[in-house]
Design an enzyme around this catalytic site. Sequence first.
Site, PDB file in Angstrom:
ATOM      1  N   GLU A 256      38.970  63.127   6.886  1.00 58.19           N
ATOM      2  CA  GLU A 256      38.714  61.717   6.563  1.00 58.19           C
ATOM      3  C   GLU A 256      37.638  61.722   5.494  1.00 58.19           C
ATOM      4  O   GLU A 256      36.504  62.121   5.754  1.00 58.19           O
ATOM      5  CB  GLU A 256      38.196  60.967   7.799  1.00 58.19           C
ATOM      6  CG  GLU A 256      39.131  60.986   8.993  1.00 58.19           C
ATOM      7  CD  GLU A 256      40.319  60.063   8.814  1.00 58.19           C
ATOM      8  OE1 GLU A 256      40.269  59.182   7.963  1.00 58.19           O
ATOM      9  OE2 GLU A 256      41.322  60.271   9.529  1.00 58.19           O
ATOM     10  N   CYS A 295      32.840  53.751   5.265  1.00 61.20           N
ATOM     11  CA  CYS A 295      33.954  54.371   4.549  1.00 61.20           C
ATOM     12  C   CYS A 295      35.031  53.342   4.242  1.00 61.20           C
ATOM     13  O   CYS A 295      35.812  53.517   3.315  1.00 61.20           O
ATOM     14  CB  CYS A 295      34.530  55.504   5.382  1.00 61.20           C
ATOM     15  SG  CYS A 295      34.933  54.999   7.053  1.00 61.20           S
TER      16      CYS A 295
HETATM   17  P1  NAP Z   1      29.051  65.312   3.643  1.00 63.53           P
HETATM   18  O1  NAP Z   1      27.860  65.660   2.868  1.00 63.53           O
HETATM   19  O2  NAP Z   1      30.350  65.859   3.227  1.00 63.53           O
HETATM   20  O3  NAP Z   1      28.727  65.709   5.138  1.00 63.53           O
HETATM   21  C1  NAP Z   1      29.607  65.426   6.181  1.00 63.53           C
HETATM   22  C2  NAP Z   1      29.366  66.407   7.322  1.00 63.53           C
HETATM   23  O4  NAP Z   1      29.738  67.722   6.906  1.00 63.53           O
HETATM   24  C3  NAP Z   1      27.911  66.509   7.757  1.00 63.53           C
HETATM   25  O5  NAP Z   1      27.874  66.670   9.156  1.00 63.53           O
HETATM   26  C4  NAP Z   1      27.435  67.772   7.052  1.00 63.53           C
HETATM   27  O6  NAP Z   1      26.355  68.380   7.709  1.00 63.53           O
HETATM   28  C5  NAP Z   1      28.671  68.631   7.166  1.00 63.53           C
HETATM   29  N1  NAP Z   1      28.764  69.700   6.192  1.00 63.53           N
HETATM   30  C6  NAP Z   1      28.243  69.767   4.957  1.00 63.53           C
HETATM   31  N2  NAP Z   1      28.615  70.932   4.361  1.00 63.53           N
HETATM   32  C7  NAP Z   1      29.383  71.602   5.253  1.00 63.53           C
HETATM   33  C8  NAP Z   1      30.065  72.851   5.233  1.00 63.53           C
HETATM   34  N3  NAP Z   1      30.031  73.650   4.173  1.00 63.53           N
HETATM   35  N4  NAP Z   1      30.762  73.227   6.328  1.00 63.53           N
HETATM   36  C9  NAP Z   1      30.816  72.439   7.415  1.00 63.53           C
HETATM   37  N5  NAP Z   1      30.185  71.248   7.486  1.00 63.53           N
HETATM   38  C10 NAP Z   1      29.486  70.821   6.421  1.00 63.53           C
HETATM   39  O7  NAP Z   1      29.265  63.727   3.710  1.00 63.53           O
HETATM   40  P2  NAP Z   1      28.187  62.607   4.075  1.00 63.53           P
HETATM   41  O8  NAP Z   1      27.298  62.459   2.906  1.00 63.53           O
HETATM   42  O9  NAP Z   1      27.595  62.830   5.427  1.00 63.53           O
HETATM   43  O10 NAP Z   1      29.120  61.337   4.242  1.00 63.53           O
HETATM   44  C11 NAP Z   1      29.378  60.437   3.210  1.00 63.53           C
HETATM   45  C12 NAP Z   1      30.827  60.493   2.823  1.00 63.53           C
HETATM   46  O11 NAP Z   1      31.645  60.413   3.976  1.00 63.53           O
HETATM   47  C13 NAP Z   1      31.236  59.335   1.961  1.00 63.53           C
HETATM   48  O12 NAP Z   1      31.912  59.836   0.856  1.00 63.53           O
HETATM   49  C14 NAP Z   1      32.181  58.533   2.825  1.00 63.53           C
HETATM   50  O13 NAP Z   1      33.217  57.902   2.133  1.00 63.53           O
HETATM   51  C15 NAP Z   1      32.723  59.530   3.750  1.00 63.53           C
HETATM   52  N6  NAP Z   1      33.110  58.909   4.998  1.00 63.53           N
HETATM   53  C16 NAP Z   1      34.421  58.835   5.294  1.00 63.53           C
HETATM   54  C17 NAP Z   1      34.827  58.263   6.481  1.00 63.53           C
HETATM   55  C18 NAP Z   1      36.272  58.185   6.853  1.00 63.53           C
HETATM   56  O14 NAP Z   1      36.567  57.865   7.987  1.00 63.53           O
HETATM   57  N7  NAP Z   1      37.177  58.489   5.956  1.00 63.53           N
HETATM   58  C19 NAP Z   1      33.883  57.759   7.372  1.00 63.53           C
HETATM   59  C20 NAP Z   1      32.542  57.853   7.030  1.00 63.53           C
HETATM   60  C21 NAP Z   1      32.162  58.444   5.841  1.00 63.53           C
HETATM   61  P3  NAP Z   1      24.837  68.176   7.212  1.00 63.53           P
HETATM   62  O15 NAP Z   1      24.522  66.740   7.379  1.00 63.53           O
HETATM   63  O16 NAP Z   1      24.075  69.046   8.137  1.00 63.53           O
HETATM   64  O17 NAP Z   1      24.824  68.610   5.782  1.00 63.53           O
END
Ligand code: NAP
Length: 521
Positions: A256, A295
């Site tokens: 997602e 999101c």
């Molecule tokens: P992110 O930086 O991609 O992080 C998401 C999760 O992944 C966090 O728990 C992060 O942990 C973890 N993570 C980061 N690098 C990783 C790796 N190499 N391997 C495994 N896990 C890893 O995203 P975000 O900034 O938290 O969220 C914002 C984005 O999420 C926005 O673009 C939004 O559109 C999207 N979003 C989508 C939905 C949906 O349902 N489609 C819902 C909400 C948000 P850490 O925090 O410890 O780095």
Amino acid sequence: MTTQLRSFAAGRWIESTGARTLLVNPATEETVAEIAAGGIDWAVALGAARTAGLAFSRLTFGERGAMLKAASKLLHGHRDELIGLAIANGGNTRGDAKFDIDGATGTLAAYADLGAQIGDVRFLVDGEGIQLTRSVRFYGQHIAVPRRGVAVHINAFNFPGWNMMEKAAVALLAGLPVVTKPATATAVVAHRIIEILIEGKVFPDGILTLCLGPVGDLLAHLDGQDCLAFTGSSDTGQEIRRHPTVIARSVRVNIEADSLNAAVLGPDAARDSEAYAQFVADVVRDMTQKTGQKCTAIRRVMVPADRLAEVAEDLSERLAGVRVGNPALEEVNMGPVATARQHSDVRAGIARLREEADVVFGGDGSVEALGVPAGKGFFVGPVLLKLREGAGTVVHAHEVFGPVATLVPFGGDALGAAALVARGQGCLVSSVYSDDRGFLGEMALELAPYNGRLFLGSSKLAGHAVGPGTVLPQLVHGGPGRAGGGEELGGARGLWFYLQRTAIAGDRPILDAVFGGPKPA
Ligand code: NAP
């Protein structure tokens, strides 16, 4: 004293000497908690979870549904405490915090009800049985049973409660132990939720694992019975999808990701109509609720070209009433974004949009925040832009994850509006506001291939519906392309990600005797 948050794995809270990360209140930048990452031996932790999962998978859907019901009730009993934590660590107003916490308990309750409805069976039957040859004896039936692996959930920072539980509720009802990893910056709420559930002994030992901080080598220990569901940015989603172990062992993956959700104003929705009022309310709510960090929030607002001026005026008037500041204050109705990184990303995103759009409201996002020391906090004011000319490029390609939306003119025809929506390359949800059934119907069919969900707003629906930004457990959540290509929730549909569908061929009386169970709900 700063709260120390710990991971929970193989039945114990993990003491780690790993690098410490400070979690702050994004309004004041004061430290609220500290995480010591690492310390989990994933071979041991996943082994323990899989062992516990074996007995769990042999329970009935009804039995697991009863556990979800207990979990929902227990967490609801801690509602005020959890709301307080969401305000302190998430920059949430009270309303934002309720949205997250009530979303979590509501989703648990919805899946508890589904469990009760499916009842005391250990498998689902998929469709009718089929006679396979001329012989009436040779018969086929599809069934689905829980996979014998773990459900690994990696979540985004914006909904630490709901995002965790909308995944966990489905996986737990399906019969898999859950390994949950909240985003680090806002992990306080997720940590407390897991602590409450573990102290309350709601699920059997070993069914819940909490990973705080980076996942380390977790993915390298997954295998073909495991399921990995991720919510976050597309970049991280892609990294997960191409992990060598995920590829080599065919780990089931659901992503997602980002989404440039659109709202389309029908040319018939006059300024004094209920449909138009609903459109304005939904756009403003999506820009400001959770400070635009949803999101599902509307990012692109498609408006018939000859209506742009009035729409800009009405939205600006509403946005002028938004009071930005410390969400702990009652008079504040929009808090900061969640992190310093978010703050700089949103400001940079506004600058990018300004390359092709004029600001209608809010300038570059600078704002004087109420109730915080000068210069403190990750605040951005609401910003509304209007595409200058042409169809635009950045507006259809770059998600600004904050209180920002852009007006995009179209010629008033359904196909023209649909073509613009499609330029977003896949959305979680789009909405259309009109009382013209022909326009709504055509838009629905044209938009459906590019959206996981559609919201059709109309005058008679006004006052009866939550807007497009609210994810409901009964409806699927997810979207094609840029949105990650995934699908979650949707009532019983969500269970299938965690179940193995197996075709059984054999003697009809035997199949009838063994699998003559209920159809999927
Ligand atoms: P992110 O930086 O991609 O992080 C998401 C999760 O992944 C966090 O728990 C992060 O942990 C973890 N993570 C980061 N690098 C990783 C790796 N190499 N391997 C495994 N896990 C890893 O995203 P975000 O900034 O938290 O969220 C914002 C984005 O999420 C926005 O673009 C939004 O559109 C999207 N979003 C989508 C939905 C949906 O349902 N489609 C819902 C909400 C948000 P850490 O925090 O410890 O780095």
